[in-house]
Design a protein around this motif. Structure first.
Motif, PDB file in Angstrom:
ATOM      1  N   ARG A  62     -10.052  -8.776  -7.444  1.00 52.73           N
ATOM      2  CA  ARG A  62      -9.337  -9.653  -8.368  1.00 52.73           C
ATOM      3  C   ARG A  62     -10.240 -10.796  -8.804  1.00 52.73           C
ATOM      4  NH1 ARG A  62      -3.256  -9.160  -6.898  1.00 52.73           N
ATOM      5  NH2 ARG A  62      -3.292  -7.284  -5.614  1.00 52.73           N
ATOM      6  N   ARG A  83      -7.252  -7.577 -12.327  1.00 56.21           N
ATOM      7  CA  ARG A  83      -7.380  -6.814 -11.072  1.00 56.21           C
ATOM      8  C   ARG A  83      -8.035  -5.477 -11.395  1.00 56.21           C
ATOM      9  NH1 ARG A  83      -3.706  -3.314  -8.338  1.00 56.21           N
ATOM     10  NH2 ARG A  83      -2.028  -3.932  -9.749  1.00 56.21           N
ATOM     11  N   GLN A 122      -4.279   0.957 -23.380  1.00 60.01           N
ATOM     12  CA  GLN A 122      -3.161   0.218 -22.782  1.00 60.01           C
ATOM     13  C   GLN A 122      -2.050   1.202 -22.458  1.00 60.01           C
ATOM     14  OE1 GLN A 122      -0.293  -2.540 -24.989  1.00 60.01           O
ATOM     15  NE2 GLN A 122      -1.663  -4.016 -24.010  1.00 60.01           N
ATOM     16  N   MET A 155      -2.967  -9.901 -15.719  1.00 65.46           N
ATOM     17  CA  MET A 155      -1.757 -10.679 -15.460  1.00 65.46           C
ATOM     18  C   MET A 155      -1.936 -12.083 -16.020  1.00 65.46           C
ATOM     19  SD  MET A 155      -0.344 -13.248 -13.417  1.00 65.46           S
ATOM     20  CE  MET A 155      -1.371 -13.390 -11.976  1.00 65.46           C
ATOM     21  N   CYS A 187      -7.237  -1.140 -14.573  1.00 66.44           N
ATOM     22  CA  CYS A 187      -7.221  -2.605 -14.714  1.00 66.44           C
ATOM     23  C   CYS A 187      -5.780  -3.091 -14.876  1.00 66.44           C
ATOM     24  CB  CYS A 187      -8.001  -3.050 -15.954  1.00 66.44           C
ATOM     25  SG  CYS A 187      -9.772  -2.856 -15.827  1.00 66.44           S
ATOM     26  N   GLN A 188      -5.548  -4.277 -14.352  1.00 64.26           N
ATOM     27  CA  GLN A 188      -4.267  -4.951 -14.624  1.00 64.26           C
ATOM     28  C   GLN A 188      -4.581  -6.379 -15.038  1.00 64.26           C
ATOM     29  OE1 GLN A 188      -1.722  -6.983 -11.692  1.00 64.26           O
ATOM     30  NE2 GLN A 188      -0.239  -5.350 -12.032  1.00 64.26           N
ATOM     31  N   ASP A 197       1.508  -6.645  -7.905  1.00 67.16           N
ATOM     32  CA  ASP A 197       1.260  -5.204  -7.957  1.00 67.16           C
ATOM     33  C   ASP A 197       2.623  -4.519  -8.031  1.00 67.16           C
ATOM     34  OD1 ASP A 197       0.760  -2.491  -7.434  1.00 67.16           O
ATOM     35  OD2 ASP A 197      -1.068  -2.986  -6.346  1.00 67.16           O
ATOM     36  N   ASN A 217       2.911  -2.428 -20.855  1.00 72.32           N
ATOM     37  CA  ASN A 217       2.851  -3.825 -21.269  1.00 72.32           C
ATOM     38  C   ASN A 217       4.234  -4.438 -21.072  1.00 72.32           C
ATOM     39  OD1 ASN A 217       2.223  -6.259 -22.381  1.00 72.32           O
ATOM     40  ND2 ASN A 217       2.251  -5.548 -24.499  1.00 72.32           N
ATOM     41  N   ILE A 219       2.271  -8.784 -18.005  1.00 70.36           N
ATOM     42  CA  ILE A 219       1.433  -7.859 -17.224  1.00 70.36           C
ATOM     43  C   ILE A 219       1.063  -6.677 -18.114  1.00 70.36           C
ATOM     44  CG2 ILE A 219       1.333  -6.289 -15.253  1.00 70.36           C
ATOM     45  CD1 ILE A 219       3.103  -8.182 -13.720  1.00 70.36           C
ATOM     46  N   GLU A 220      -0.235  -6.407 -18.221  1.00 69.75           N
ATOM     47  CA  GLU A 220      -0.727  -5.284 -19.023  1.00 69.75           C
ATOM     48  C   GLU A 220      -1.538  -4.349 -18.127  1.00 69.75           C
ATOM     49  OE1 GLU A 220      -2.248  -6.595 -23.025  1.00 69.75           O
ATOM     50  OE2 GLU A 220      -1.989  -8.558 -22.078  1.00 69.75           O
ATOM     51  N   GLN A 221      -1.162  -3.083 -18.150  1.00 70.81           N
ATOM     52  CA  GLN A 221      -1.888  -2.065 -17.398  1.00 70.81           C
ATOM     53  C   GLN A 221      -2.870  -1.385 -18.352  1.00 70.81           C
ATOM     54  OE1 GLN A 221      -1.534  -1.818 -14.229  1.00 70.81           O
ATOM     55  NE2 GLN A 221       0.383  -2.902 -13.892  1.00 70.81           N
ATOM     56  N   ASP A 274      -8.891  -3.181  -4.118  1.00 69.30           N
ATOM     57  CA  ASP A 274      -8.818  -3.854  -5.412  1.00 69.30           C
ATOM     58  C   ASP A 274      -9.694  -5.100  -5.398  1.00 69.30           C
ATOM     59  OD1 ASP A 274      -6.964  -1.984  -6.089  1.00 69.30           O
ATOM     60  OD2 ASP A 274      -5.224  -3.270  -5.731  1.00 69.30           O
TER      61      ASP A 274
END
Length: 534
Positions: free
Chosen positions: A10, A161, A34, A144, A141-142, A77, A37, A125-127, A8
């Motif tokens: 960051r 990330r 997305q 934060m 992507c993440q 994570d 969330n 936190i959004e994935q 990863d």
């Protein structure tokens, strides 16, 4: 699938960049989807001694009171978090947690310490999946973001990330270039330090044993004043934790600090005017005695499981009323001590005592007050060792327990002297001396603990026997426990005799003679000659 070959990456995002601008930039080359969330209030947890930080760990408590634990390589994570579930807001010690990996990690780190919140905020936190037009995932992507509760629209930290997908190295590099163009950058600080810095926290780990480095040529009274001031400062750091009753270690270290102050005054009394020593001893002694009952109760409650296991299984539950009684007494006593530490009377007394030493104790000169501290150190260490040696060689199997306890106290005095002045002598030899002394002290300490615990329980038994309503089962089980502790005390006594024989042998006597002398490494040659001539 995630690539196993590329780790990863960051990046911290600049604080002036909006989420809208960030997403629009990515959408110029990818389809941004997305997939998850979350937004919740959270607390960062830590022990008073910053044990998690020292071990490169981060723990947060979620809104549902569960705890997530990460190491420095995988902060936030979700897939790699060690979780502690099925707990509540009062679950603060490792023994409050159900069996899980996180509990086993935290147990040796926390020991008797509690986890407490050091920061409260909002965590989002959004994935995100970066895809192509066909819906193929190219990059994970993440995003934060951390917000202050009172400023939920302005992040104080935002991190992206990027996790590569096998076979799409080019697209991964493209996403990274976009982030760099947006002002994203890799943190220079380690991950934990970067996070704590962003939220405005500077780790200041509490040191159980602050380093004491007294220059050998420092005047003895100035040296002793410095030592006492260091101990008082340590003591004062424990006060908020005692008032809040966070954990039992605060009171323990409060008492240790006072004990060291009293030891310094009593053992190094020659630097003070003779008539002032009893007054100082009394004032610090009063502070320690005020907390005796609470500490006794803490020790028994913490060791409840051990005491239970000393009895046959059929008798263990009969002790429960005693520990329930101890718990109730502890609650009452802890509140009393909290009020006392927070009182004006306590603050006035400790402030005045601290003011006596923080800039050097001012009083009439004495024979020893202006001599080099190393001369005082050698004099007191050698005298204390000789006292232990002379008493130890007289110990037999018929020696009264009181004599062994007196040796234990003298050993503690010697240990404190080595702590105060150890930096002035040869490190390797001090380490060997300390190892021998610790072995003896551990054995003497167990013997003393068994004696004190037996006496405490006998007094409690006496009270039970004189109650109008007698709990016969409790009295019987308590009698059994006292008998078991006495048997253990006799066994430890034999170990004490053996350890004392080792500590007072010719090899150790020679080691003390060679170690505690004025050395050319620590003093000018003129003072060295003077010290060795004495």
């Amino acid at each position: 699938m995630k690539s196993s070959k590329i780790s990863d990456t960051r990046y911290l995002l600049p604080d002036n960049m909006t989420k809208k601008h960030f997403l629009e930039t990515l959408k110029s080359a990818f389809v941004v989807k997305q997939i998850a969330n979350s937004s919740e209030k959270f607390s960062i947890l830590e022990s008073f001694e910053w044990g998690l930080y020292k071990n490169n760990l981060l723990a947060i408590r979620h809104e549902n009171q569960s705890i997530s634990l990460w190491n420095k390589h995988n902060l936030f994570d979700i897939e790699l978090a060690q979780k502690i579930d099925d707990i509540n807001a009062n679950s603060r010690f490792w023994w409050d947690f159900p069996d899980c990996t996180a509990k086993e990690i935290l147990k040796p780190i926390l020991d008797l310490r509690s986890l407490s919140p050091i920061y409260k905020g909002v965590l989002k936190i959004e994935q995100l999946n970066l895809q192509n037009e066909a819906g193929k995932i190219l990059v994970f992507c993440q995003l934060m973001s951390i917000y202050k509760p009172e400023q939920p629209r302005t992040p104080i930290m935002r991190q992206i990330r990027i996790t590569p997908v096998t076979g799409y190295t080019k697209e991964n590099g493209q996403a990274i270039e976009f982030i760099k163009d947006l002002g994203g950058f890799k943190a220079s600080l380690p991950p934990l330090d970067s996070l704590l810095g962003a939220i405005g926290i500077s780790p200041q780990p509490y040191t159980v044993k602050p380093q004491i480095k007294i220059p050998p040529t420092m005047p003895a009274r100035s040296a002793v004043s410095s030592i006492i001031n260091i101990m008082i400062e340590k003591q004062r750091l424990t006060e908020p934790g005692i008032i809040k009753d966070i954990d039992t270690e605060f009171l323990h270290h409060f008492r240790v600090a006072i004990r060291m102050v009293r030891a310094a005054i009593a053992q190094l009394k020659d630097v003070f005017p003779q008539h002032e020593v009893p007054i100082l001893k009394q004032r610090f002694g009063d502070l320690a005695r005020e907390t005796n009952k609470l500490r006794d109760l803490d020790v028994f409650i913490l060791d409840q499981e051990r005491y239970m296991n000393l009895l046959p299984e059929s008798m263990r539950n009969d002790l429960a009323p005693m520990f329930n009684d101890f718990q109730q007494n502890r609650q009452t006593e802890a509140k009393r001590i909290s009020r006392w530490i927070g009182s004006k009377a306590y603050r006035d007394e400790i402030n005045e005592l601290q003011s006596l030493f923080e800039n050097g104790y001012s009083a009439m000169e004495t024979l020893w007050s202006e001599k080099p501290s190393i001369e005082l150190a050698i004099n007191k260490i050698q005298k204390t060792y000789k006292k232990i040696y002379k008493a130890a060689i007289k110990i037999t199997h018929t020696t009264p327990d009181e004599d062994i306890h007196r040796i234990r106290i003298d050993c503690k005095k010697l240990r404190y002297l080595l702590y105060f002045f150890g930096s002035q002598f040869n490190k390797k030899k001090i380490k060997i001396v300390g190892k021998h002394l610790k072995s003896l002290q551990d054995t003497l300490g167990i013997f003393n603990d068994l004696t004190v615990q037996g006496e405490f329980l006998r007094n409690y038994l006496y009270q039970l026997e004189h109650k109008p309503k007698k709990d016969i089962m409790l009295i019987a089980s308590l009698g059994g426990l006292i008998s078991t502790l006495y048997t253990m005390q006799i066994q430890e006594r034999d170990k004490c005799i053996n350890e004392l024989a080792i500590f007072s042998n010719d090899e150790n006597r020679q080691l003390f003679k060679e170690t505690f002398i004025v050395s050319s490494d620590t003093l000018p040659s003129q003072l060295q000659q003077k010290g060795n001539a004495q």
